[in-house]
Every structure is written in C-alpha cells, then in structure tokens.
Enzyme design. Structure first.
Site, PDB file in Angstrom:
ATOM      1  N   ASP A  94       0.819  -1.213   0.000  1.00 42.59           N
ATOM      2  CA  ASP A  94       0.000   0.000   0.000  1.00 42.59           C
ATOM      3  C   ASP A  94       0.856   1.268   0.000  1.00 42.59           C
ATOM      4  OD1 ASP A  94      -2.098  -1.671   0.041  1.00 42.59           O
ATOM      5  OD2 ASP A  94      -2.766  -1.211   2.096  1.00 42.59           O
ATOM      6  N   GLU A 152       3.763   1.843  -1.212  1.00 46.46           N
ATOM      7  CA  GLU A 152       4.348   2.123  -2.521  1.00 46.46           C
ATOM      8  C   GLU A 152       3.282   2.671  -3.463  1.00 46.46           C
ATOM      9  OE1 GLU A 152       7.134   2.481  -3.496  1.00 46.46           O
ATOM     10  OE2 GLU A 152       7.139   2.279  -5.676  1.00 46.46           O
ATOM     11  N   LYS A 166     -27.535 -13.759  -8.777  1.00 41.68           N
ATOM     12  CA  LYS A 166     -28.355 -12.540  -8.781  1.00 41.68           C
ATOM     13  C   LYS A 166     -27.891 -11.695  -7.605  1.00 41.68           C
ATOM     14  CE  LYS A 166     -32.913 -10.746  -9.491  1.00 41.68           C
ATOM     15  NZ  LYS A 166     -32.645  -9.566  -8.701  1.00 41.68           N
ATOM     16  N   GLU A 194     -24.228  -4.637 -11.454  1.00 42.96           N
ATOM     17  CA  GLU A 194     -24.788  -4.377 -10.138  1.00 42.96           C
ATOM     18  C   GLU A 194     -23.730  -3.784  -9.216  1.00 42.96           C
ATOM     19  OE1 GLU A 194     -27.992  -5.516 -10.321  1.00 42.96           O
ATOM     20  OE2 GLU A 194     -28.696  -5.613  -8.245  1.00 42.96           O
ATOM     21  N   CYS A 236     -29.572 -14.482  35.608  1.00 41.03           N
ATOM     22  CA  CYS A 236     -30.343 -15.027  36.719  1.00 41.03           C
ATOM     23  C   CYS A 236     -29.348 -15.505  37.771  1.00 41.03           C
ATOM     24  CB  CYS A 236     -31.178 -16.201  36.217  1.00 41.03           C
ATOM     25  SG  CYS A 236     -31.737 -17.288  37.536  1.00 41.03           S
ATOM     26  N   CYS A 254     -32.438 -22.953  39.088  1.00 41.82           N
ATOM     27  CA  CYS A 254     -33.191 -22.476  37.927  1.00 41.82           C
ATOM     28  C   CYS A 254     -33.310 -23.593  36.896  1.00 41.82           C
ATOM     29  CB  CYS A 254     -32.482 -21.263  37.324  1.00 41.82           C
ATOM     30  SG  CYS A 254     -33.349 -20.576  35.919  1.00 41.82           S
TER      31      CYS A 254
HETATM   32  O1  JCF Z   1     -27.511  -9.768 -10.507  1.00 38.96           O
HETATM   33  C1  JCF Z   1     -28.533  -9.269 -10.865  1.00 38.96           C
HETATM   34  N1  JCF Z   1     -29.217  -8.612  -9.970  1.00 38.96           N
HETATM   35  C2  JCF Z   1     -28.965  -9.363 -12.299  1.00 38.96           C
HETATM   36  C3  JCF Z   1     -30.014  -8.569 -12.746  1.00 38.96           C
HETATM   37  C4  JCF Z   1     -28.320 -10.225 -13.161  1.00 38.96           C
HETATM   38  C5  JCF Z   1     -28.701 -10.289 -14.492  1.00 38.96           C
HETATM   39  O2  JCF Z   1     -28.079 -11.090 -15.355  1.00 38.96           O
HETATM   40  C6  JCF Z   1     -29.764  -9.477 -15.000  1.00 38.96           C
HETATM   41  C7  JCF Z   1     -30.402  -8.610 -14.107  1.00 38.96           C
HETATM   42  C8  JCF Z   1     -31.420  -7.799 -14.601  1.00 38.96           C
HETATM   43  C9  JCF Z   1     -31.767  -7.876 -15.936  1.00 38.96           C
HETATM   44  N2  JCF Z   1     -30.105  -9.525 -16.329  1.00 38.96           N
HETATM   45  C10 JCF Z   1     -31.089  -8.749 -16.786  1.00 38.96           C
HETATM   46  C11 JCF Z   1     -31.448  -8.849 -18.192  1.00 38.96           C
END
Ligand code: JCF
Length: 671
Positions: A25, A27, A107, A165, A418, A425
C-alpha cells in the site's frame, strides 16, 4: 504521467478485480501522490482514466438525468422447481427444440447501473431508474475501484454500455456500520441499503470512502465490435476487457441442470463475500435469445430464481426474556408471525439489553426481521415511519421468569443474569444438560431437547450425573417413549462414557470456556486433578499459564470448579465417565505449539474438523476469529471476511497444500 496512470490502474485492477495485490500500500500511495503532484503542475496533461479522479469531487446540487439508449430490463421471478420447469418448457417450445443450454449466474443483491464506454474510456454512468431514464451517477461510479476507467486491450468497441450491479461486500458493510456507530450516526440495515445510500451521495467524496464493488452481467448498446455468440462468451469478453465478472457462473443443460446450479449456489451462499438474492438463468445462445424476444419489459429467454426473502417486516407484540444455560437473560421480541428465510418465525433475539437500547426497539414497533440461512432470526432495525404514538419500552424484569431468583447485571458487563444458578433455575438446568449431551461435548446421540425438558420437568433427573442412573423403567414412564427408543438412549449413554478430558471440561459448560479453551486446559494439565488443584489454588492463578487463558476466563473456571455443588457434580460424573489421563505438562509441545490458526472457506480435501485435528495434534490452536495474535489463516474456496481481515492485518495466509507442508516439516523437525 501516462506511465504512472497505467501502472496505478494495473495495481487497482490486480487488487480490486483479481483479489491479488501486487505492491505494498505504501508504494501505491507514493506513486499516487507523485501523479497528483504532476497533475497539479500540468492539469492539461491529466488522463481521462487517471486514478486521481476516483477520490470524488465537490458536491453537486442534484443528479442530472441519463437516458439509456437500450432500456434496462427487469427479469421475471420464479421461486420453485415448478417455475423452473415451466420456464424451460416455454423456452423449448418457443425454440422448437428438445434441449437447451443455459448460462447460470448469481443474482447480486445490489443496485443496477449502466456504464458507458466510448473508445474504451469510461464516460457516463446511470442508475436503472424506470429502465428508460435514470440518475447520472458518473462521478460516484468513478470512485468504485473495481470499475475500469479504461477498457483493457487494443480491440475495444467504439461504444459499449455495460450493465451490472453495484454492491457492498459483507466485510465492508460491517466496517461501515462500525464507523457509523463510532460516529454516532445511523447504521444501514443491510449491504444493499448501504450500497444504495453510498452511491446516491451528492458528495462523491463520501462514496469514495465507502469501498463499493461492482459485477457486470450484460450489455446495452454495442458499436464497433461483434456481439459474441453466447451469453457465456459475452461474460468472458467483458472479463477480458477488464470488467469484474463473478466466477460463480456455469453453462448447464435443461431444467435439471438449472436446479443443480441453484442448489449448489444455495449451499455456497453464506460463504460468499457478498449478498445474493437468487440466481439468474439465461438461454446461452444469443441467436436463440433474439428468437424468444420479450414479453412486456422482461425477456422470455431469462428468469430470476429467487431464494426465499431473508428479511421481512412485522410487528413487535411484546418483548420477553429467555434464560440461557449460564443464566444469561436474553431479551426476545415476540412477533406477529411472519414468513422469512423459508420459515414462519414468531420470536427473534435482541441479544442483550444494551442492544435493545442501541437499536431503540420498542413494543408496538414495526421492525425488519432477518433470518439468513441457519442463523437464528434477529431484529435488524425498527421502521421510524411506522412507529405508533403508544410504543412501550422494554423493562428488564427484576426476577428470573423461570425460577424467580434476582436478575443481576454487573456494571462492567453487557449481559444480565439469573442469580439462581443451575441448581435452582430449571431453565439453566435444562440448558446445561442440553449442552452436556451435545455432539461436540459428551455426545449422547438421540437425547434431544424435548426429552431433557420432560426429564427435568418430571423431576426424574436433577444433574448430568443422574443421566447415568436412568434405566428402562424410568425412561418408559415418559411420554412418547417406547421400549426401543429407551434402549437406544441407554445404549447412547453407555457409549458416551468413553470420552476425553477435553470433552468433559467443555461439557461442564463453564462460562467463557469453549471447545478450544477446554482443549488447551486438557492438554496443559493432562489430568483432572491437576486442573482441580490449579482452580483451587489462589483464585486460579496457575490457570493463567495456559495458552489463551486470561484473567476473566481464569476467574470463571476457578469460580465454577470451587463451587461446592459443581465440585460434587464433577466428583459424581468422574465415577461414570472415563478418559485417558496424562501427566501434567507445563507447556504444550509440538512444532506448532503456541501458534494460533484460523480456518476459513472450504478446503479441497480436508474437512474443517480434520484440519483442526491435524493442527492441534502438532500443538497448534484453532480459533474462530482473526486477530493480531493469529499466526496463520488457512483459506479455502469461498473464504470471506476472515480472509480479508487477515490480509488487512498482514497475517500469513496458507492454502491446504501450504498447511500440509507446514505440518510435514514440523513433524520432522527436532524438538
Ligand atoms: O444480478 C442481478 N441482480 C442481475 C439482474 C443479473 C442479471 O443477469 C440481469 C439482471 C437484470 C436484468 N439480467 C437482466 C437482463
């Protein structure tokens, strides 16, 4: 300046995307400051992808709007195997084929953004908004180190919109809340809210301090390059362009393949460094995706398979208390029944009185409750907008609800207890017995909680020693106890008599003495009398010689073992149980003596218990949490916050191979 920019960006990528830091870090900081100085002297020569632009800029009055050239889609949700079957059937019918390959991916539980790159340079970022227009969060997104400011390679598209995301790792979320707490500011309820709150800051310097992360999962507009032929190839390409793409993805076949993927990720979920709320399936071939098209705003070629929600809102009907095996009084929220994490819950722990005050949870509040995996349900926070005028505060009762003894809370402790002890108890008696027979203690198979409840309530047994006086007649007199089950219990009790000193010490349920302290005591003293003598001598001062036993633990042990009723129980129990007694050794031997290990993640061949046993056999100690005292962290797949903490503290990290090598070298080393 160009060289420093490229070099620093390379290190940022190695650290934030590849999880493989390349330079110390200090460096990095030195090079960073050098570039800052040069840019101050020659602002016109600063590059668009300079890492100095990641620290945030002066606050803006409001977010402008961005229009997504290709709309940002939502996904259709499913929750059950039937939903998966129906999805696969519709896809097969739509394409007129027997079998379909899908890409399975995580997701992520964060917030969707679109990043625009022109000629490889990051130029704009927008939130999803309503899918057509969102908020311009370009400056904020720039602060996310995992997002490249320039795409890698020579063949970059002239226009690329990356969808993905923004999220916050669990470890960063915990650190943020700790900082918020220390500063007397509001904590965030979960990593998702923390990520959203951090991204939507008009002062991007705050965003920069929050350590947000990002994963890509798709694209919008694309110009000047060919679209790959499959979704899986698209993800590979995004990764090659320097974008973060999760490795937890797979191409699978048919509904059965999808279900296997879902089950596998479900098992690994708790071990991931970030939160996910399900998985996403997409028909892998892009040509097939085009054929299937869309229904309203969601693609027909994709589906989100969601885990049962881990958080839900419900009302606090009352706050009661529960008495633990050491007498600890835990406030428990009695809730209007709510379905969360796949089960209906009516109670959730509030941990202790200070926690109730800190979170300011009151009777009548609407609260967020959380049940993650097998973790016990807890109350996360109350919802201020829903607080009625007539809420009531929790009052710690003066007396134990089970035995009526006084509840006491020493000034320097967080926990009220307690004062009845296990002899008075019955809640403590039952808790102590349940602990005594548990798998990692004396291990009496088939002697469940309900049976113990009955045995104590009917006055059949008083202590753990009484378990060994049970017979067929006493057991068969109980409800729901047939001859066969009674025989099984008696056989299990018989089998449990053959044990170890460490298990016996642990089974006593001495406050502050967990499994690893029990092992250290057994190893240090070798036999029970040596331990009893040490506990009885000058307040247990000799106990401090045991590795990892400090004054608090020593006092617990001394108090417990010198209490006349406990002493009588120990004396009775040792007539029933037997273990190998050894000589009192002053110091643990073995080449790893005095070294503390922490295990995290899944090792390729050894189970956690096997690895721990090997380390302990070599004289090492295994602990559950990483601290400055940790000598080594042994990390396997899906290692999470413990690995991050080890990296932070500069602790040596071993994989299974390194551990085996260390054990081997230590076993041949002369003592
Ligand atoms: O990780 C997600 N929340 C996620 C949302 C992943 C995906 O491949 C998605 C999405 C939302 C729309 N793909 C679409 C088309």
């Amino acid at each position: 300046m160009a060289w420093l920019t490229a070099e620093l960006n390379r290190h940022i990528y190695a650290y934030h995307v590849m999880d493989a830091p390349t330079i110390p870090d200090a460096e990095y900081d030195r090079m960073f400051r050098e570039l800052q100085d040069l840019e101050a002297a020659h602002p016109e020569a600063a590059s668009l992808d300079s890492p100095t632009s990641r620290v945030g800029a002066t606050p803006i009055p409001e977010f402008k709007q961005v229009t997504h050239t290709v709309p940002m889609l939502s996904l259709n949700n499913g929750f059950s195997p039937e939903d998966v079957d129906n999805f696969d059937r519709r896809v097969r019918e739509g394409l007129g084929v027997e079998q379909v390959d899908y890409n399975g991916e995580l997701k992520f539980d964060g917030l969707a953004v679109s990043l625009r790159y022109e000629d490889g340079v990051f130029v704009q970022a927008g939130t999803r908004g309503d899918g057509a227009t969102g908020e311009d969060v370009t400056v904020n997104i720039r602060t996310i180190r995992a997002i490249p400011l320039r795409l890698h390679g020579d063949a970059v598209p002239s226009v690329l919109e990356v969808r993905g995301e923004v999220l916050m790792y669990k470890a960063d979320f915990a650190k943020l809340n700790q900082r918020q707490r220390d500063a007397g500011q509001k904590e965030y309820a979960n990593p998702r809210n923390a990520a959203a709150g951090s991204l939507r800051q008009l002062d991007s310097r705050i965003t920069s301090s929050r350590n947000l992360s990002f994963f890509s999962y798709g694209i919008g507009a694309l110009e000047g390059a060919a679209m790959p032929e499959s979704h899986s190839a698209l993800l590979d390409w995004l990764a090659a362009l320097g974008l973060p793409v999760s490795k937890e993805r797979a191409v699978v076949t048919g509904a059965a393949g999808l279900m296997d993927y879902f089950t596998d990720i479900g098992k690994r979920r708790a071990g991931l460094a970030y939160e996910i709320d399900g998985v996403v399936y997409k028909v892998d071939r892009i040509e097939d995706q085009r054929k299937l098209g869309f229904i309203s705003r969601a693609p027909r070629f994709a589906m989100a398979h969601k885990f049962p929600a881990e958080e839900a809102l419900t009302e606090v009907l009352d706050i009661g208390v529960q008495v633990g095996r050491t007498g600890a009084i835990t406030p428990v929220a009695r809730l209007a029944p709510v379905f969360v994490g796949g089960v209906t819950i009516e109670n959730a722990t509030l941990h202790n009185e200070s926690e109730v005050r800190r979170k300011d949870i009151r009777i009548g509040d609407t609260v967020i409750v959380r049940r993650a995996g097998d973790v016990i349900p807890e109350v996360v926070a109350y919802v201020p907008e829903r607080r009625p005028a007539n809420v009531r505060e929790f009052v710690m009762p003066a007396n134990c609800p089970v035995c009526g003894s006084a509840i006491v809370r020493p000034e320097d402790e967080a926990v009220a207890r307690c004062s009845g002890g296990w002899t008075h108890c019955s809640a403590q008696k039952k808790g102590g017995l349940m602990h005594f027979v548990s798998r990692r203690a004396i291990d009496v198979e088939g002697l469940g909680d309900q049976l113990i409840e009955q045995l104590v309530d009917k006055g059949v047994i008083q202590t753990a020693a009484d378990l060994y006086a049970l017979d067929q007649d006493k057991l068969c007199a109980l409800d729901r106890m047939a001859t066969k089950s009674a025989q099984n219990v008696l056989a299990a009790l018989e089998k449990s008599k053959d044990t170890t000193l460490a298990r016996f010490i642990y089974a006593l349920g001495i406050r502050n003495v967990g499994e690893s302290t029990a092992k250290a005591l057994a190893q240090h003293f070798g036999n029970l009398d040596a331990l009893l003598h040490a506990a009885a001598f000058e307040g247990g001062i000799q106990l401090l010689e045991v590795a990892d036993v400090g004054p608090v633990v020593a006092r617990s042990i001394a108090e417990f073992l010198t209490d006349p009723e406990n002493a009588a129980l120990v004396a009775q129990l040792r007539t029933h149980l037997h273990w190998k007694e050894g000589a009192h050794v002053m110091k643990p031997t073995g080449a790893l003596a005095g070294k503390t290990f922490v295990l995290t993640g899944t090792l390729p061949t050894l189970s956690r218990d096997e690895a721990a046993a090997l380390i302990e056999a070599a004289g090492g100690k295994v602990s559950g949490s990483v601290s400055k005292k940790t000598a080594y962290v042994v990390a396997g797949d899906d290692a999470g916050s413990k690995l991050a903490k080890a990296q932070e503290l500069g602790i040596a990290i071993l994989d299974e191979g390194d551990l085996q090598a260390l054990l081997k070298s230590s076993s041949t080393e002369p003592e």
